[in-house]
Design an enzyme around this catalytic site. Structure first.
Site, PDB file in Angstrom:
ATOM      1  N   GLU A 149      -2.088   7.459   7.839  1.00 28.55           N
ATOM      2  CA  GLU A 149      -3.052   8.043   6.915  1.00 28.55           C
ATOM      3  C   GLU A 149      -4.087   8.793   7.747  1.00 28.55           C
ATOM      4  O   GLU A 149      -4.541   8.273   8.773  1.00 28.55           O
ATOM      5  CB  GLU A 149      -3.743   6.911   6.140  1.00 28.55           C
ATOM      6  N   LYS A 180      -1.546   2.102   9.252  1.00 26.84           N
ATOM      7  CA  LYS A 180      -1.952   1.036   8.327  1.00 26.84           C
ATOM      8  C   LYS A 180      -0.770   0.165   7.929  1.00 26.84           C
ATOM      9  O   LYS A 180       0.304   0.673   7.614  1.00 26.84           O
ATOM     10  CB  LYS A 180      -2.590   1.644   7.067  1.00 26.84           C
ATOM     11  N   LYS A 204       0.811  -1.226   0.000  1.00 25.85           N
ATOM     12  CA  LYS A 204       0.000   0.000   0.000  1.00 25.85           C
ATOM     13  C   LYS A 204       0.837   1.266   0.000  1.00 25.85           C
ATOM     14  O   LYS A 204       0.455   2.267  -0.613  1.00 25.85           O
ATOM     15  CB  LYS A 204      -0.937   0.001   1.208  1.00 25.85           C
ATOM     16  N   HIS A 255     -16.900   4.451   0.610  1.00 21.28           N
ATOM     17  CA  HIS A 255     -15.908   3.621  -0.098  1.00 21.28           C
ATOM     18  C   HIS A 255     -16.407   3.456  -1.529  1.00 21.28           C
ATOM     19  O   HIS A 255     -17.423   2.800  -1.765  1.00 21.28           O
ATOM     20  CB  HIS A 255     -15.761   2.260   0.593  1.00 21.28           C
ATOM     21  N   LYS A 296     -16.417  -5.529   3.910  1.00 21.20           N
ATOM     22  CA  LYS A 296     -17.630  -5.216   3.162  1.00 21.20           C
ATOM     23  C   LYS A 296     -18.721  -6.252   3.420  1.00 21.20           C
ATOM     24  O   LYS A 296     -18.440  -7.443   3.471  1.00 21.20           O
ATOM     25  CB  LYS A 296     -17.294  -5.196   1.669  1.00 21.20           C
ATOM     26  N   ARG A 341      -6.413  -8.101  -8.435  1.00 19.20           N
ATOM     27  CA  ARG A 341      -7.055  -9.422  -8.602  1.00 19.20           C
ATOM     28  C   ARG A 341      -8.531  -9.203  -8.877  1.00 19.20           C
ATOM     29  O   ARG A 341      -9.011  -8.084  -8.849  1.00 19.20           O
ATOM     30  CB  ARG A 341      -6.927 -10.186  -7.280  1.00 19.20           C
ATOM     31  N   GLY A 363      -8.081  -7.452   3.646  1.00 14.95           N
ATOM     32  CA  GLY A 363      -9.230  -8.075   4.292  1.00 14.95           C
ATOM     33  C   GLY A 363      -9.694  -7.321   5.534  1.00 14.95           C
ATOM     34  O   GLY A 363     -10.259  -7.907   6.441  1.00 14.95           O
ATOM     35  N   GLY A 364      -9.431  -6.006   5.568  1.00 13.85           N
ATOM     36  CA  GLY A 364      -9.859  -5.185   6.712  1.00 13.85           C
ATOM     37  C   GLY A 364      -8.943  -5.294   7.916  1.00 13.85           C
ATOM     38  O   GLY A 364      -9.183  -4.653   8.946  1.00 13.85           O
ATOM     39  N   ARG A 369     -23.463 -10.201   1.060  1.00 22.52           N
ATOM     40  CA  ARG A 369     -22.568 -11.310   1.436  1.00 22.52           C
ATOM     41  C   ARG A 369     -23.219 -12.077   2.581  1.00 22.52           C
ATOM     42  O   ARG A 369     -23.442 -11.532   3.658  1.00 22.52           O
ATOM     43  CB  ARG A 369     -21.207 -10.783   1.892  1.00 22.52           C
TER      44      ARG A 369
HETATM   45  P1  ADP Z   1     -12.795  -7.549  -1.671  1.00 22.98           P
HETATM   46  O1  ADP Z   1     -12.666  -6.096  -1.792  1.00 22.98           O
HETATM   47  O2  ADP Z   1     -12.559  -8.352  -2.904  1.00 22.98           O
HETATM   48  O3  ADP Z   1     -13.976  -7.954  -0.914  1.00 22.98           O
HETATM   49  P2  ADP Z   1     -11.472  -8.194   0.690  1.00 22.98           P
HETATM   50  O4  ADP Z   1     -10.518  -7.190   1.190  1.00 22.98           O
HETATM   51  O5  ADP Z   1     -12.781  -8.357   1.349  1.00 22.98           O
HETATM   52  O6  ADP Z   1     -11.579  -7.880  -0.836  1.00 22.98           O
HETATM   53  O7  ADP Z   1     -10.734  -9.567   0.621  1.00 22.98           O
HETATM   54  C1  ADP Z   1     -11.183 -10.611  -0.188  1.00 22.98           C
HETATM   55  C2  ADP Z   1     -10.579 -11.881   0.306  1.00 22.98           C
HETATM   56  O8  ADP Z   1      -9.173 -11.799   0.304  1.00 22.98           O
HETATM   57  C3  ADP Z   1     -10.977 -12.225   1.698  1.00 22.98           C
HETATM   58  O9  ADP Z   1     -11.071 -13.608   1.764  1.00 22.98           O
HETATM   59  C4  ADP Z   1      -9.819 -11.679   2.508  1.00 22.98           C
HETATM   60  O10 ADP Z   1      -9.714 -12.362   3.728  1.00 22.98           O
HETATM   61  C5  ADP Z   1      -8.661 -11.955   1.605  1.00 22.98           C
HETATM   62  N1  ADP Z   1      -7.524 -11.020   1.722  1.00 22.98           N
HETATM   63  C6  ADP Z   1      -7.413  -9.821   1.143  1.00 22.98           C
HETATM   64  N2  ADP Z   1      -6.212  -9.278   1.378  1.00 22.98           N
HETATM   65  C7  ADP Z   1      -5.529 -10.149   2.136  1.00 22.98           C
HETATM   66  C8  ADP Z   1      -4.211 -10.164   2.702  1.00 22.98           C
HETATM   67  N3  ADP Z   1      -3.338  -9.167   2.549  1.00 22.98           N
HETATM   68  N4  ADP Z   1      -3.868 -11.226   3.427  1.00 22.98           N
HETATM   69  C9  ADP Z   1      -4.719 -12.247   3.581  1.00 22.98           C
HETATM   70  N5  ADP Z   1      -5.952 -12.293   3.062  1.00 22.98           N
HETATM   71  C10 ADP Z   1      -6.370 -11.269   2.347  1.00 22.98           C
HETATM   72  P1  ADP Z   2      -7.909  -3.471   3.120  1.00 19.15           P
HETATM   73  O1  ADP Z   2      -6.660  -3.762   2.377  1.00 19.15           O
HETATM   74  O2  ADP Z   2      -8.003  -4.165   4.405  1.00 19.15           O
HETATM   75  O3  ADP Z   2      -9.102  -3.568   2.254  1.00 19.15           O
HETATM   76  P2  ADP Z   2      -8.183  -0.561   2.865  1.00 19.15           P
HETATM   77  O4  ADP Z   2      -7.052   0.397   2.897  1.00 19.15           O
HETATM   78  O5  ADP Z   2      -8.835  -0.820   1.578  1.00 19.15           O
HETATM   79  O6  ADP Z   2      -7.729  -1.924   3.543  1.00 19.15           O
HETATM   80  O7  ADP Z   2      -9.266  -0.046   3.898  1.00 19.15           O
HETATM   81  C1  ADP Z   2     -10.360  -0.841   4.271  1.00 19.15           C
HETATM   82  C2  ADP Z   2     -11.458   0.051   4.844  1.00 19.15           C
HETATM   83  O8  ADP Z   2     -10.961   0.762   5.992  1.00 19.15           O
HETATM   84  C3  ADP Z   2     -11.961   1.141   3.903  1.00 19.15           C
HETATM   85  O9  ADP Z   2     -12.953   0.678   3.024  1.00 19.15           O
HETATM   86  C4  ADP Z   2     -12.488   2.154   4.887  1.00 19.15           C
HETATM   87  O10 ADP Z   2     -13.745   1.794   5.403  1.00 19.15           O
HETATM   88  C5  ADP Z   2     -11.473   2.064   6.011  1.00 19.15           C
HETATM   89  N1  ADP Z   2     -10.375   3.026   5.802  1.00 19.15           N
HETATM   90  C6  ADP Z   2      -9.174   2.783   5.250  1.00 19.15           C
HETATM   91  N2  ADP Z   2      -8.412   3.907   5.215  1.00 19.15           N
HETATM   92  C7  ADP Z   2      -9.160   4.885   5.755  1.00 19.15           C
HETATM   93  C8  ADP Z   2      -8.954   6.279   6.025  1.00 19.15           C
HETATM   94  N3  ADP Z   2      -7.810   6.895   5.728  1.00 19.15           N
HETATM   95  N4  ADP Z   2      -9.959   6.963   6.627  1.00 19.15           N
HETATM   96  C9  ADP Z   2     -11.125   6.359   6.939  1.00 19.15           C
HETATM   97  N5  ADP Z   2     -11.377   5.070   6.718  1.00 19.15           N
HETATM   98  C10 ADP Z   2     -10.423   4.322   6.144  1.00 19.15           C
HETATM   99 MG    MG Z   3      -9.462  -2.489   0.523  1.00 20.07          MG
END
Ligand code: ADP
Ligand code: ADP
Ligand code: MG
Length: 442
Positions: free
Chosen positions: A198, A156, A115, A206, A235, A290, A162-163, A336
């Site tokens: 961040e 971060k 990231k 989002h 999500k 992906r 995956g949140g 979901r």
């Molecule tokens: P999407 O935006 O496609 O819903 P998610 O962030 O919810 O993506 O992740 C989709 C799948 O990938 C989930 O099963 C999540 O647990 C897995 N995943 C995403 N990023 C990672 C990571 N860095 N390490 C392990 N699992 C991940």
């Molecule tokens: P992941 O790789 O786990 O999906 P993201 O960076 O996409 O991580 O962030 C996942 C979620 O976390 C976002 O959809 C949002 O809800 C929250 N988030 C991430 N960054 C920020 C930010 N700078 N401010 C507020 N919410 C955030």
């Molecule tokens: Mg994300």
């Protein structure tokens, strides 16, 4: 390309197998002990056992997956999402073994899968990012950077997903405690302790853009999705298009996504994620290199088979359409359905799906890897189905979703279905922000 190894499980494995057959490729399932008797293994043309039930022994085991490709005579590997999908080292090994990786080249995954690097790429491409820092290692450096970024902020993990790997910091004096914990957690969870800061954007939406790029210089978007209905940054409900998005914001955000894809030499399908702040400004947060869980809603509103396009691109063929061929038709929503107990803090609840009756009717699509009698395994993620509903209008899509979730019947495991039934009427008025669901649940 003739025969594709599907290095995943559940609904996405089935989705890829279907796309392979549609596109004229053979599909080979790679399965673990727990998945021996599964629907997707049955539907594949061939199947290879890759190891024990824990993901580390099978779906995350690059050696086992590569060996399965060799043993089955596959010439390509589709990684799906999760597991090895965003693992650049794996993508490189696939290429070195003379196989086709259905995804971007390893160098692109390296750039965009991290990231902090991806933020730099976005800045280079003139795409606005969330105000933030480069990677920080010491508490002193973090404090100095935080003074610039402002509070509240998030620490971060660069390799997070995956949140997971995101920690809020409300005030300067919390940083000294949060930073080392976040670093240690990131190391343990992702094998990389790199973190950055961040600014926390409150009440943001989002919004993410689907992009596709082939090996012939074509890079297009397939519009956006709104994934603001989240719990713990995961999500739960997604919509396409984003409700009420002004046309000029749609144009600007999709342009930005394509610009970034071009800048990094992107190939195949990817998703560029943004936060849309209350003031109407959007900020890049990350790119997923992906296919995304919520890709079907984009398929519903554009008519594009995204997984078939992934296969086309990987095989060296050009995209089957040009940007100008795409238009938005109607609206779609995805629910979901997770085997989790909303009354017990969403604890995953594995067990046997004794009854599993699926909804149907116009505009209703169910993506699931399971059938009645299957066991929902404790080893993997708890999502058991995606209810994807299309309508000529957003109202019709939401109405069909309400009907679909009411028809869905399953017994044996608790689920998020009841929560969806209660949530859907709440969504009728229009856009929500990313903390809306958590506030509503309190
Ligand atoms: P999407 O935006 O496609 O819903 P998610 O962030 O919810 O993506 O992740 C989709 C799948 O990938 C989930 O099963 C999540 O647990 C897995 N995943 C995403 N990023 C990672 C990571 N860095 N390490 C392990 N699992 C991940
Ligand atoms: P992941 O790789 O786990 O999906 P993201 O960076 O996409 O991580 O962030 C996942 C979620 O976390 C976002 O959809 C949002 O809800 C929250 N988030 C991430 N960054 C920020 C930010 N700078 N401010 C507020 N919410 C955030
Ligand atoms: Mg994300």
């Amino acid at each position: 390309m003739r025969r594709v190894l599907v290095a995943n499980r559940g609904e996405i494995a089935l989705r890829i197998i279907r796309a392979c057959h549609h596109a004229g490729f053979e599909a080979v399932a790679a399965y673990s002990d727990a998945d021996t008797a599964s629907r997707w293994v049955e539907l594949a043309d061939d199947a290879v056992h890759i190891g024990g039930s824990p993901a580390a022994k099978s779906y995350l085991n690059a050696d086992a997956v590569l060996d399965a490709a060799k043993r089955s005579g596959a010439d390509a590997i589709h990684p799906g999402y999760g597991f090895l999908a965003e693992n650049a080292a794996f993508a490189r090994r696939v290429a070195e073994a003379g196989l086709t990786f259905v995804g971007p080249p390893a160098e692109v995954i390296e750039k965009m899968g991290d990231k902090a690097t991806a933020r730099r790429m976005a800045q280079e491409a003139g795409v606005p990012v969330v105000p933030g820092s480069d990677p920080v290692t010491s508490v002193e450096a973090a404090e100095a950077a935080a003074a610039e970024v402002g509070f509240p902020l998030l620490v971060k993990a660069s390799a997070g997903g995956g949140g997971r790997g995101i920690r809020p910091v409300g005030a300067p004096d919390e940083l000294a405690a949060v930073l080392p914990t976040a670093q240690a957690e990131a190391s343990a969870a992702f094998g990389d302790g790199t973190v950055y800061l961040e600014r926390l954007i409150e009440r943001a939406r989002h919004i993410e853009v689907q992009v596709l790029a082939d090996h012939h210089g074509n890079a297009v978007h397939a519009f956006e999705r709104d994934c603001s209905v989240q719990r713990r940054r995961q999500k739960l409900i997604e919509e396409a298009p984003a409700p009420g998005l002004p046309a000029e914001v749609r144009t600007a955000i999709t342009d930005a996504a394509v610009r970034l894809a071009r800048h990094v030499g992107y190939r195949n399908a990817g998703t560029v994620e943004f936060l849309l702040a209350e003031d109407g400004q959007f900020h890049f947060i990350e790119m997923n290199t992906r296919i995304q869980v919520e890709h079907p809603i984009t398929e519903c509103v554009t008519g594009v088979d995204l997984v078939a396009e992934q296969l086309r691109i990987a095989s060296g063929a050009p995209l089957s359409f040009a940007q100008d061929d795409l238009a938005l038709t109607g609206a779609a929503v995805e629910l979901r359905i997770n085997a989790e107990d909303p009354d017990a803090d969403f604890r995953p609840a594995p067990g046997e799906l004794s009854v599993f009756d699926l909804p149907g009717g116009p505009g209703v699509r169910v993506d699931t890897g399971f059938t009645a009698g299957d066991r929902i395994s404790p080893f993997y993620d708890s999502m058991i189905a995606k209810l994807v509903c299309w309508g000529a209008t957003r109202e019709e899509a939401l109405s069909r979703a309400r009907q679909a979730v009411a028809e869905l019947r399953f017994e044996g495991v608790p689920s998020t279905a009841g929560l969806h039934a209660r949530l859907l009427p709440q969504l009728a008025p229009g856009p929500v922000h990313t903390r809306w669901l958590e506030e509503w649940l309190r």
